[in-house]
Design a protein around this motif. Sequence first.
Motif, PDB file in Angstrom:
ATOM      1  N   MET A 103       8.843  -6.981  43.107  1.00 11.47           N
ATOM      2  CA  MET A 103       8.948  -5.732  44.103  1.00 11.47           C
ATOM      3  C   MET A 103       8.977  -4.472  43.074  1.00 11.47           C
ATOM      4  SD  MET A 103       8.484  -6.713  47.257  1.00 11.47           S
ATOM      5  CE  MET A 103       9.098  -5.353  48.286  1.00 11.47           C
ATOM      6  N   VAL A 104       9.470  -4.608  42.036  1.00 10.64           N
ATOM      7  CA  VAL A 104       9.461  -3.138  41.007  1.00 10.64           C
ATOM      8  C   VAL A 104       8.138  -2.815  40.401  1.00 10.64           C
ATOM      9  CG1 VAL A 104      10.856  -2.225  39.118  1.00 10.64           C
ATOM     10  CG2 VAL A 104      11.916  -3.710  40.550  1.00 10.64           C
ATOM     11  N   SER A 105       7.642  -1.550  40.214  1.00  6.62           N
ATOM     12  CA  SER A 105       6.418  -1.263  39.702  1.00  6.62           C
ATOM     13  C   SER A 105       6.209  -1.812  38.588  1.00  6.62           C
ATOM     14  CB  SER A 105       6.504   0.493  39.672  1.00  6.62           C
ATOM     15  OG  SER A 105       5.297   0.600  38.983  1.00  6.62           O
ATOM     16  N   GLY A 106       5.180  -2.471  38.440  1.00  4.39           N
ATOM     17  CA  GLY A 106       4.648  -3.166  37.243  1.00  4.39           C
ATOM     18  C   GLY A 106       5.043  -4.472  37.105  1.00  4.39           C
TER      19      GLY A 106
ATOM     20  N   VAL B 143       6.896   0.489  44.368  1.00  4.41           N
ATOM     21  CA  VAL B 143       6.046  -0.430  43.902  1.00  4.41           C
ATOM     22  C   VAL B 143       4.655   0.549  43.821  1.00  4.41           C
ATOM     23  CG1 VAL B 143       4.464  -2.390  44.686  1.00  4.41           C
ATOM     24  CG2 VAL B 143       6.957  -2.439  45.184  1.00  4.41           C
ATOM     25  N   ASP B 144       3.764   0.297  43.017  1.00 10.65           N
ATOM     26  CA  ASP B 144       2.529   1.216  42.684  1.00 10.65           C
ATOM     27  C   ASP B 144       1.383   0.268  43.759  1.00 10.65           C
ATOM     28  OD1 ASP B 144       0.017   2.107  42.075  1.00 10.65           O
ATOM     29  OD2 ASP B 144       0.350   1.765  39.970  1.00 10.65           O
ATOM     30  N   VAL B 145       1.172   1.042  44.760  1.00 12.56           N
ATOM     31  CA  VAL B 145       0.093   0.407  45.689  1.00 12.56           C
ATOM     32  C   VAL B 145      -1.453   1.236  45.630  1.00 12.56           C
ATOM     33  CG1 VAL B 145       1.939  -0.443  47.083  1.00 12.56           C
ATOM     34  CG2 VAL B 145       0.945   1.961  47.811  1.00 12.56           C
TER      35      VAL B 145
ATOM     36  N   GLY C 238       4.859   8.315  38.880  1.00 12.96           N
ATOM     37  CA  GLY C 238       3.586   8.725  38.052  1.00 12.96           C
ATOM     38  C   GLY C 238       2.081   8.104  38.500  1.00 12.96           C
ATOM     39  N   VAL C 239       2.119   7.785  39.626  1.00 12.65           N
ATOM     40  CA  VAL C 239       0.919   7.126  40.120  1.00 12.65           C
ATOM     41  C   VAL C 239       0.452   7.733  41.433  1.00 12.65           C
ATOM     42  CG1 VAL C 239       1.448   4.608  39.184  1.00 12.65           C
ATOM     43  CG2 VAL C 239       1.974   5.290  41.636  1.00 12.65           C
ATOM     44  N   GLN C 240      -0.833   7.355  42.064  1.00 15.44           N
ATOM     45  CA  GLN C 240      -1.385   8.222  43.030  1.00 15.44           C
ATOM     46  C   GLN C 240      -0.561   7.751  44.350  1.00 15.44           C
ATOM     47  OE1 GLN C 240      -5.557   7.594  43.816  1.00 15.44           O
ATOM     48  NE2 GLN C 240      -5.604   8.951  45.467  1.00 15.44           N
ATOM     49  N   TYR C 241      -0.294   6.646  44.481  1.00 14.92           N
ATOM     50  CA  TYR C 241       0.350   5.942  45.819  1.00 14.92           C
ATOM     51  C   TYR C 241       1.509   5.079  45.656  1.00 14.92           C
ATOM     52  CZ  TYR C 241      -3.790   8.090  48.430  1.00 14.92           C
ATOM     53  OH  TYR C 241      -4.492   9.016  49.125  1.00 14.92           O
ATOM     54  N   ALA C 242       2.397   5.013  46.148  1.00 15.86           N
ATOM     55  CA  ALA C 242       3.543   4.006  46.088  1.00 15.86           C
ATOM     56  C   ALA C 242       4.300   3.756  47.335  1.00 15.86           C
ATOM     57  CB  ALA C 242       4.517   4.253  45.012  1.00 15.86           C
TER      58      ALA C 242
ATOM     59  N   ALA D  37       3.766   8.028  50.882  1.00 16.58           N
ATOM     60  CA  ALA D  37       2.762   7.151  49.726  1.00 16.58           C
ATOM     61  C   ALA D  37       2.578   8.121  48.415  1.00 16.58           C
ATOM     62  CB  ALA D  37       1.736   6.526  50.016  1.00 16.58           C
ATOM     63  N   ARG D  38       2.338   9.404  48.707  1.00 14.49           N
ATOM     64  CA  ARG D  38       2.220  10.315  47.747  1.00 14.49           C
ATOM     65  C   ARG D  38       3.347  10.742  47.180  1.00 14.49           C
ATOM     66  NH1 ARG D  38      -3.004  12.254  46.824  1.00 14.49           N
ATOM     67  NH2 ARG D  38      -4.648  11.913  48.476  1.00 14.49           N
TER      68      ARG D  38
END
Length: 209
Positions: free
Chosen positions: A1-4, A145-147, A187-191, A179-180
């Motif tokens: 559940m954590v980014s990456g 989370v990076d989605v 540092g990603v578009q949506y999360a 999400a933005r």
Amino acid sequence: MVSGHGPAAALLAVMGHPDDAELWAGGTLALHARSAPVTIAVPRHDASRMAEAEAGAAILGARLRVLPAEFSAQDVRALMVEIRPAVVITHPVADVHPDHRKAADAVLAGLPEAVISTGCPQRVYTTDTYNSLTLNGPVHACAIVDVTSTFPVKREALTAHSGTQPVTGHFGPMAENLARLWGTRIGVQYAEAFTPVPVLGRLPGRDGL
């Protein structure tokens, strides 16, 4: 559940309304469904809303389980014992919406017996909420989370509820904005954002920083 970090085991989302899984966690559920079973449990509503819930779950790659309209901790416990999910997500305990709080309370009340009897779930998280504000203040999420790759799927699944819900003028823009915002923070578009809940005094661990 954590980014990456990729998901690895069954996930159960217990939500207050037929569109909540898509709205608050749709990108994460679609991502998780690529590698493990995802079940969305919502209380029974009218036929139109339940048809939309079926359609939305299918788009995310999840299966839908329908709980009683006024479901209890015993209903949630029985579902957790049956499915034995490694991960459970639900609403914030102090969510501004009373139906969301009821769902969260049922999960927390049903959790101890399920964990003691089956060892599952190992991890529980609460989702984001309206403009990331609870009755106790801002959401303090530490699992983001990076989605980006699954946000189009989330958008499509949420749109499946347009027949009964104000998706275009209300929920859709809010989901996009949140999400933005969370995406910008990593540092990603949506999360999407989640907050871990102790499971009988234990929180999710990490192998390192």
